[in-house]
Motif scaffolding. Structure first.
Motif, PDB file in Angstrom:
ATOM      1  N   VAL A 181       0.848  -1.196   0.000  1.00 43.50           N
ATOM      2  CA  VAL A 181       0.000   0.000   0.000  1.00 43.50           C
ATOM      3  C   VAL A 181       0.886   1.251   0.000  1.00 43.50           C
ATOM      4  O   VAL A 181       0.735   2.136  -0.844  1.00 43.50           O
ATOM      5  CB  VAL A 181      -0.935   0.023   1.234  1.00 43.50           C
ATOM      6  N   HIS A 182       1.807   1.327   0.941  1.00 44.83           N
ATOM      7  CA  HIS A 182       2.676   2.500   1.088  1.00 44.83           C
ATOM      8  C   HIS A 182       4.094   2.278   0.567  1.00 44.83           C
ATOM      9  O   HIS A 182       4.758   3.219   0.164  1.00 44.83           O
ATOM     10  CB  HIS A 182       2.749   2.927   2.556  1.00 44.83           C
ATOM     11  N   PHE A 183       4.575   1.040   0.636  1.00 50.40           N
ATOM     12  CA  PHE A 183       5.926   0.728   0.157  1.00 50.40           C
ATOM     13  C   PHE A 183       5.949  -0.685  -0.393  1.00 50.40           C
ATOM     14  O   PHE A 183       5.074  -1.497  -0.104  1.00 50.40           O
ATOM     15  CB  PHE A 183       6.959   0.879   1.279  1.00 50.40           C
ATOM     16  N   GLU A 184       6.950  -0.952  -1.211  1.00 52.02           N
ATOM     17  CA  GLU A 184       7.141  -2.302  -1.730  1.00 52.02           C
ATOM     18  C   GLU A 184       8.015  -3.087  -0.763  1.00 52.02           C
ATOM     19  O   GLU A 184       9.009  -2.572  -0.259  1.00 52.02           O
ATOM     20  CB  GLU A 184       7.788  -2.253  -3.108  1.00 52.02           C
ATOM     21  N   ARG A 185       7.608  -4.314  -0.517  1.00 58.10           N
ATOM     22  CA  ARG A 185       8.372  -5.153   0.406  1.00 58.10           C
ATOM     23  C   ARG A 185       9.769  -5.417  -0.154  1.00 58.10           C
ATOM     24  O   ARG A 185       9.938  -5.744  -1.325  1.00 58.10           O
ATOM     25  CB  ARG A 185       7.650  -6.480   0.628  1.00 58.10           C
ATOM     26  N   VAL A 186      10.753  -5.271   0.710  1.00 61.26           N
ATOM     27  CA  VAL A 186      12.138  -5.544   0.356  1.00 61.26           C
ATOM     28  C   VAL A 186      12.676  -6.521   1.389  1.00 61.26           C
ATOM     29  O   VAL A 186      12.566  -6.279   2.590  1.00 61.26           O
ATOM     30  CB  VAL A 186      12.982  -4.235   0.366  1.00 61.26           C
ATOM     31  N   HIS A 187      13.207  -7.646   0.926  1.00 56.82           N
ATOM     32  CA  HIS A 187      13.768  -8.621   1.855  1.00 56.82           C
ATOM     33  C   HIS A 187      14.865  -9.391   1.144  1.00 56.82           C
ATOM     34  O   HIS A 187      14.923  -9.438  -0.079  1.00 56.82           O
ATOM     35  CB  HIS A 187      12.686  -9.569   2.394  1.00 56.82           C
ATOM     36  N   GLY A 188      15.750  -9.947   1.907  1.00 58.56           N
ATOM     37  CA  GLY A 188      16.836 -10.707   1.304  1.00 58.56           C
ATOM     38  C   GLY A 188      18.016 -10.809   2.246  1.00 58.56           C
ATOM     39  O   GLY A 188      17.872 -10.778   3.476  1.00 58.56           O
ATOM     40  N   PRO A 228      11.447   0.996  -2.141  1.00 57.52           N
ATOM     41  CA  PRO A 228      10.561   1.746  -3.032  1.00 57.52           C
ATOM     42  C   PRO A 228       9.293   2.205  -2.305  1.00 57.52           C
ATOM     43  O   PRO A 228       8.672   1.435  -1.576  1.00 57.52           O
ATOM     44  CB  PRO A 228      10.216   0.748  -4.141  1.00 57.52           C
ATOM     45  N   ILE A 229       8.929   3.461  -2.517  1.00 55.95           N
ATOM     46  CA  ILE A 229       7.716   4.040  -1.938  1.00 55.95           C
ATOM     47  C   ILE A 229       6.646   4.081  -3.021  1.00 55.95           C
ATOM     48  O   ILE A 229       6.925   4.459  -4.168  1.00 55.95           O
ATOM     49  CB  ILE A 229       7.995   5.471  -1.410  1.00 55.95           C
TER      50      ILE A 229
END
Length: 116
Positions: free
Chosen positions: A83-90, A106-107
């Motif tokens: 909704v507000h940001f893209e999930r970033v994981h790793g 990313p927003i």
């Protein structure tokens, strides 16, 4: 190097070398390397949705020798992923003597007013 109160010596690299004399005159030395610490440079970040993305710096301290793998994940708080940001994981790998890494989150720009 500097001598420690318990008989060990700490080197400029942060390694602790310990030595003990056992019965019968046997000397045993061993090395203890402190675990690294990794921290984020920003705790709370507030941005406009039009910024595109935010960068968050990770810093490694205490022990900067050898490779260290760090897993990360962006989690929901007042901002929600998708909704507000893209999930970033790793996972990022700090190389030998490497002390900073940058995560880019990313927003999502929306045309909806959030009252919060």
């Amino acid at each position: 190097t500097r001598r420690l109160h318990n008989g060990g010596v700490t080197s400029a690299e942060g390694r602790v070398i310990m030595g003990r004399r056992l019965a019968g005159g046997v000397q045993v030395e061993f090395e203890v390397t402190p675990s690294p610490e990794v921290n984020l440079q920003a705790e709370d970040v507030e941005v406009l949705e039009t910024v595109g993305s935010i960068s968050v710096e990770m810093t490694r301290s205490v022990n900067v020798f050898g490779n260290v793998n760090v897993t990360y994940d962006t989690l929901n708080a007042t901002a929600k992923w998708g909704v507000h940001f893209e999930r970033v994981h790793g996972m990022v790998t700090f190389g030998d003597k490497e002390v900073t890494k940058t995560l880019t989150i990313p927003i999502i720009a929306r045309d909806v007013f959030d009252a919060s």
